[in-house]
Design an enzyme around this catalytic site. Sequence first.
Site, PDB file in Angstrom:
ATOM      1  CE1 TYR A 160     -10.005  -3.449  -3.937  1.00 24.37           C
ATOM      2  CE2 TYR A 160     -10.452  -4.567  -1.874  1.00 24.37           C
ATOM      3  CZ  TYR A 160      -9.731  -4.473  -3.043  1.00 24.37           C
ATOM      4  OH  TYR A 160      -8.775  -5.387  -3.323  1.00 24.37           O
ATOM      5  CE  LYS A 227      -1.875  13.388  -1.431  1.00 19.54           C
ATOM      6  NZ  LYS A 227      -0.518  13.913  -1.260  1.00 19.54           N
ATOM      7  CG  ASP A 280       2.596  12.613  -0.158  1.00 12.67           C
ATOM      8  OD1 ASP A 280       1.651  12.504   0.648  1.00 12.67           O
ATOM      9  OD2 ASP A 280       3.089  13.688  -0.461  1.00 12.67           O
ATOM     10  CG  ASP A 304      -4.115  -1.884  -3.774  1.00 12.99           C
ATOM     11  OD1 ASP A 304      -3.531  -2.967  -3.601  1.00 12.99           O
ATOM     12  OD2 ASP A 304      -4.714  -1.599  -4.831  1.00 12.99           O
TER      13      ASP A 304
END
Length: 415
Positions: A160, A227, A280, A304
């Site tokens: 963003y 992540k 994930d 998101d």
Amino acid sequence: MASYRFASRPPKGDAIAFEKGVLSVPNNPVIPYVEGDGTGPDIWRASVRVFDAAVRLAHGTERRVSWMKVFAGEEAHTAHGEWLPDETLEAFKEFRVSIKGPLSTPVGGGIRSLNVTLRQVLDLYACIRPVRYFEGVGNPMKEPEKLNVVIFRENTEDVYAGIEWKAGSTEAEEIAQLIRTKYKKEIREHSAIGIKPMSEFGSKRLVKMAMQFAVENSRRSLTLVHKGNIMKFTEGAFRDWGYEVAASDFAGQCCTEADLGKGGIGARADCLVVKDRIADAMFQQLLLRPDEYDVIATPNLNGDYLSDAAAAQVGGLGLAPGGNVGDGLAVFEATHGTAPKYANLDKINPGSVVLSGVMMFEYMGWKEVGQLITRGLENAIKSKRVTYDLARQMPGATEVSTSAFGDEIIKGMSA
Ligand code: NAP
């Protein structure tokens, strides 16, 4: 006090104040609203009747909202030649709590996205998305009621921040060259370059807000989703900073999953459990073991994807509310888009804006109002008189218009 060229300040009502970190809400607050583009006006007409009815039912004549229409999006551009007039931002700042419908993103215009601009200019650093199941709504899961999470997604950094350059541009070539020569890293010829900044300050304030919410609402756990196995210094740091905030600002109120596993001194069944998951794996976890998750704090891009995927698990975006919240400043909004093909047909589901209103009233401390609206919506869905999107997934349901669904919600508040 700001002056307004396009909007009109309501004759009665006061601004919400914010002092020493606390919101002070008068009995007659002025709340700016943007109807939104496409189906926005249909949805707003139904939603505002629901909001006013709930305030009246909860507080009689003692409290009421003075709604102040402000302009953004296509309506602002058509009427005033500006997509996002400065005065709309001024109103959001002056009155502190606002609500908006969906805005279409101008294609090819100078502004990247109105929604992203709003969040950045006002520093609304948390995008908050509660996701829960409403009994009777069609959905793809066997036990949809097991999902009940509140996602806090960082709203100003990561992708963003919007720092990227086109492949072949002078800037992309210069940066690639610097990275090759100075930092000795390989970058393929003719690459586009995007930069993903994540700061300690930005990450910690987001996690702190999520922790605060979890503590105040007696939630069971807070999961940091990252992540960090691949992006160690951005996503991995987000996890580390998250644990640091938990330890420094919420000591005695939380424990880590690792503490519990070891059965150490932090192993208390009644504590808020802070844990982390790789992004994930988290998508699988929410599908397979949704009831093990509660409050989630995550950087921008993970959030998101995760917010929309979670909303799909309980029946889609039509009932998914959202809030963009900073320090003493908040804009609540529908999470779906403008659905232009249904504009002015009185057909679309107002549920997302209605539930964003629930979040707004809770944020203002008008919890009874939020509870009444939620009850109204639950009963409206149980009555099976619902808008087309819900009706097509509910055997035996009767399709009603946007406005009639608003009536059902109001009726449901007293049922
Ligand atoms: P969209 O407006 O969300 O609509 C896609 C589909 O989702 C609709 O055709 C409809 O599906 C379903 N849907 C959306 N809202 C619904 C509601 N309230 N009730 C029931 N069903 C609903 O997405 P889009 O067509 O990709 O985007 C249109 C415009 O909205 C674009 O300009 C985009 O930039 C903008 N947008 C704005 C926001 C925002 O302001 N926060 C968010 C996303 C997109 P069916 O046709 O199957 O019934």
